[in-house]
Design an enzyme around this catalytic site. Structure first.
Site, mmCIF file in Angstrom:
data_model
loop_
_atom_site.group_PDB
_atom_site.id
_atom_site.type_symbol
_atom_site.label_atom_id
_atom_site.label_comp_id
_atom_site.label_asym_id
_atom_site.label_seq_id
_atom_site.Cartn_x
_atom_site.Cartn_y
_atom_site.Cartn_z
ATOM 1 N N ASN A 33 -4.973 -9.327 -6.587
ATOM 2 C CA ASN A 33 -4.125 -8.282 -7.151
ATOM 3 C C ASN A 33 -3.270 -7.787 -5.979
ATOM 4 O O ASN A 33 -3.730 -6.979 -5.171
ATOM 5 C CB ASN A 33 -4.932 -7.131 -7.741
ATOM 6 C CG ASN A 33 -4.008 -6.087 -8.368
ATOM 7 O OD1 ASN A 33 -2.801 -6.072 -8.102
ATOM 8 N ND2 ASN A 33 -4.561 -5.218 -9.183
ATOM 9 N N PRO A 93 -1.672 -3.181 -1.537
ATOM 10 C CA PRO A 93 -1.436 -1.794 -1.158
ATOM 11 C C PRO A 93 -1.666 -0.806 -2.296
ATOM 12 O O PRO A 93 -1.368 -1.094 -3.455
ATOM 13 C CB PRO A 93 0.038 -1.773 -0.727
ATOM 14 C CG PRO A 93 0.636 -2.971 -1.357
ATOM 15 C CD PRO A 93 -0.460 -4.002 -1.427
ATOM 16 N N ASN A 94 -2.194 0.331 -1.913
ATOM 17 C CA ASN A 94 -2.420 1.493 -2.786
ATOM 18 C C ASN A 94 -3.597 1.321 -3.744
ATOM 19 O O ASN A 94 -3.984 2.284 -4.409
ATOM 20 C CB ASN A 94 -1.148 1.857 -3.579
ATOM 21 C CG ASN A 94 0.012 2.194 -2.657
ATOM 22 O OD1 ASN A 94 -0.121 3.066 -1.807
ATOM 23 N ND2 ASN A 94 1.108 1.482 -2.778
ATOM 24 N N ARG A 138 9.263 -4.615 -11.924
ATOM 25 C CA ARG A 138 7.905 -5.187 -11.913
ATOM 26 C C ARG A 138 7.834 -6.493 -12.702
ATOM 27 O O ARG A 138 6.782 -7.129 -12.779
ATOM 28 C CB ARG A 138 6.902 -4.193 -12.520
ATOM 29 C CG ARG A 138 6.713 -2.930 -11.718
ATOM 30 C CD ARG A 138 5.591 -2.091 -12.313
ATOM 31 N NE ARG A 138 5.711 -0.698 -11.952
ATOM 32 C CZ ARG A 138 5.185 -0.149 -10.849
ATOM 33 N NH1 ARG A 138 4.480 -0.873 -10.009
ATOM 34 N NH2 ARG A 138 5.355 1.131 -10.587
ATOM 35 N N ALA A 147 2.068 -3.815 -5.284
ATOM 36 C CA ALA A 147 3.534 -3.931 -5.297
ATOM 37 C C ALA A 147 4.030 -5.160 -4.525
ATOM 38 O O ALA A 147 5.165 -5.602 -4.734
ATOM 39 C CB ALA A 147 4.170 -2.661 -4.735
ATOM 40 N N HIS A 189 -3.703 -8.155 -12.539
ATOM 41 C CA HIS A 189 -3.143 -6.803 -12.560
ATOM 42 C C HIS A 189 -3.905 -5.955 -13.566
ATOM 43 O O HIS A 189 -4.231 -6.437 -14.665
ATOM 44 C CB HIS A 189 -1.666 -6.825 -12.951
ATOM 45 C CG HIS A 189 -0.841 -7.639 -12.018
ATOM 46 N ND1 HIS A 189 -0.490 -7.197 -10.767
ATOM 47 C CD2 HIS A 189 -0.349 -8.893 -12.132
ATOM 48 C CE1 HIS A 189 0.208 -8.143 -10.154
ATOM 49 N NE2 HIS A 189 0.290 -9.190 -10.961
ATOM 50 N N LEU A 190 -4.143 -4.717 -13.206
ATOM 51 C CA LEU A 190 -4.766 -3.775 -14.143
ATOM 52 C C LEU A 190 -3.821 -3.479 -15.300
ATOM 53 O O LEU A 190 -4.205 -3.504 -16.470
ATOM 54 C CB LEU A 190 -5.099 -2.473 -13.408
ATOM 55 C CG LEU A 190 -6.261 -2.561 -12.424
ATOM 56 C CD1 LEU A 190 -6.109 -1.503 -11.348
ATOM 57 C CD2 LEU A 190 -7.580 -2.419 -13.151
ATOM 58 N N ARG A 216 -5.107 7.486 -8.336
ATOM 59 C CA ARG A 216 -3.708 7.117 -8.489
ATOM 60 C C ARG A 216 -3.380 6.841 -9.957
ATOM 61 O O ARG A 216 -3.908 5.905 -10.539
ATOM 62 C CB ARG A 216 -3.476 5.849 -7.652
ATOM 63 C CG ARG A 216 -2.102 5.256 -7.780
ATOM 64 C CD ARG A 216 -2.068 3.871 -7.152
ATOM 65 N NE ARG A 216 -0.756 3.285 -7.287
ATOM 66 C CZ ARG A 216 -0.516 1.995 -7.264
ATOM 67 N NH1 ARG A 216 -1.512 1.138 -7.093
ATOM 68 N NH2 ARG A 216 0.710 1.555 -7.401
ATOM 69 N N ASP A 254 3.865 -17.618 0.328
ATOM 70 C CA ASP A 254 3.785 -18.790 1.208
ATOM 71 C C ASP A 254 2.354 -19.030 1.687
ATOM 72 O O ASP A 254 1.909 -20.173 1.800
ATOM 73 C CB ASP A 254 4.719 -18.624 2.408
ATOM 74 C CG ASP A 254 6.183 -18.878 2.046
ATOM 75 O OD1 ASP A 254 6.464 -19.289 0.894
ATOM 76 O OD2 ASP A 254 7.047 -18.656 2.919
ATOM 77 N N TYR A 281 -3.606 3.168 -14.430
ATOM 78 C CA TYR A 281 -4.551 2.283 -13.736
ATOM 79 C C TYR A 281 -6.021 2.560 -14.056
ATOM 80 O O TYR A 281 -6.891 1.840 -13.581
ATOM 81 C CB TYR A 281 -4.311 2.361 -12.230
ATOM 82 C CG TYR A 281 -2.925 1.885 -11.835
ATOM 83 C CD1 TYR A 281 -2.520 0.579 -12.098
ATOM 84 C CD2 TYR A 281 -2.006 2.743 -11.225
ATOM 85 C CE1 TYR A 281 -1.250 0.140 -11.762
ATOM 86 C CE2 TYR A 281 -0.731 2.312 -10.877
ATOM 87 C CZ TYR A 281 -0.360 1.004 -11.152
ATOM 88 O OH TYR A 281 0.899 0.567 -10.824
ATOM 89 N N HIS A 294 5.816 -8.200 -6.208
ATOM 90 C CA HIS A 294 7.198 -8.272 -6.662
ATOM 91 C C HIS A 294 8.191 -8.714 -5.583
ATOM 92 O O HIS A 294 9.343 -8.969 -5.900
ATOM 93 C CB HIS A 294 7.588 -6.919 -7.267
ATOM 94 C CG HIS A 294 6.561 -6.404 -8.239
ATOM 95 N ND1 HIS A 294 6.234 -7.089 -9.397
ATOM 96 C CD2 HIS A 294 5.732 -5.324 -8.196
ATOM 97 C CE1 HIS A 294 5.268 -6.432 -10.032
ATOM 98 N NE2 HIS A 294 4.947 -5.358 -9.322
ATOM 99 N N GLU A 322 -3.956 -14.627 -10.366
ATOM 100 C CA GLU A 322 -3.249 -13.369 -10.133
ATOM 101 C C GLU A 322 -3.774 -12.341 -11.129
ATOM 102 O O GLU A 322 -3.961 -12.668 -12.304
ATOM 103 C CB GLU A 322 -1.745 -13.588 -10.331
ATOM 104 C CG GLU A 322 -0.912 -12.342 -10.146
ATOM 105 C CD GLU A 322 0.572 -12.583 -10.457
ATOM 106 O OE1 GLU A 322 0.967 -13.756 -10.712
ATOM 107 O OE2 GLU A 322 1.325 -11.594 -10.452
HETATM 108 C C1 DQA Z 1 -0.523 -3.575 -10.145
HETATM 109 C C2 DQA Z 1 0.886 -3.612 -10.755
HETATM 110 C C3 DQA Z 1 1.939 -3.488 -9.664
HETATM 111 O O1 DQA Z 1 3.247 -3.470 -10.253
HETATM 112 C C4 DQA Z 1 1.761 -2.179 -8.906
HETATM 113 O O2 DQA Z 1 2.705 -2.080 -7.869
HETATM 114 C C5 DQA Z 1 0.374 -1.989 -8.402
HETATM 115 C C6 DQA Z 1 -0.745 -2.355 -9.277
HETATM 116 C C7 DQA Z 1 -1.612 -3.567 -11.252
HETATM 117 O O3 DQA Z 1 -2.766 -3.850 -10.927
HETATM 118 O O4 DQA Z 1 -1.323 -3.230 -12.396
HETATM 119 O O5 DQA Z 1 0.140 -1.475 -7.318
HETATM 120 O O6 DQA Z 1 -0.716 -4.751 -9.373
#
Ligand code: DQA
Length: 147
Positions: free
Chosen positions: A76, A12-13, A113, A79, A102-103, A20, A89, A25, A82, A100
């Site tokens: 990725n 999401p997002n 987080r 959120a 994350h930026l 954003r 699962d 990011y 978390h 996994e």
């Molecule tokens: C994220 C880190 C997460 O905590 C956050 O909710 C995101 C982006 C990252 O790529 O840094 O949406 O996954």
């Protein structure tokens, strides 16, 4: 013969990347990151598929659709990282390398987080390297596939 497929999953997002919170990011869009991941996949003889969703069940469905079809997953989860145990699962049912991604570096941010429910079912995590992480994550999957 067609190349093995790596699924890149974006939570999401992440569709709002570029707009954003660029201080956290970066200025690149999700399409920019997908292009980097695709180029890395091509370099390693892999094909890249990308799915982004703001809905947890869509990510679960995408993992199910990858089972037996995709060679590896880069995820990725945004959120969902978390708290989304359904994503945990689903990934646990996938038989192949999972990285996994994350930026940002969630471990250096707000305490909520610091927990990842995805980490226990991933082979490893790449975090805090901004857009370069997309290239690193695809190479990590390729290395694991070759190992
Ligand atoms: C994220 C880190 C997460 O905590 C956050 O909710 C995101 C982006 C990252 O790529 O840094 O949406 O996954």
């Amino acid at each position: 013969m067609s190349e093995p497929v790596v699924l890149l999953l974006s939570g999401p997002n992440l569709n709002l990347l570029g707009e954003r919170d660029p201080a956290v990011y970066g200025a690149e869009t999700l399409a920019d990151h997908v292009a980097v991941a695709s180029a890395a996949a091509t370099e390693r003889g892999l094909a890249l598929e990308h799915v982004q969703s703001n809905h947890e069940g869509d990510l679960v469905d995408a993992v199910h659709a990858a089972r037996g079809r995709c060679a590896g997953i880069v995820v990725n989860p945004g959120a969902f990282t978390h708290y989304a145990w359904a994503v945990h699962d689903a990934l646990a049912t996938f038989d192949g390398p999972i990285v996994e991604l994350h930026l940002s570096n969630p471990a250096g941010r707000e305490p909520w987080r610091h927990t990842s429910v995805v980490a226990p079912v991933a082979d490893g995590t790449i975090a805090g390297f901004g857009g370069a992480g997309y290239r690193m994550a695809v190479h990590a999957v390729a290395d694991l596939l070759e190992a």
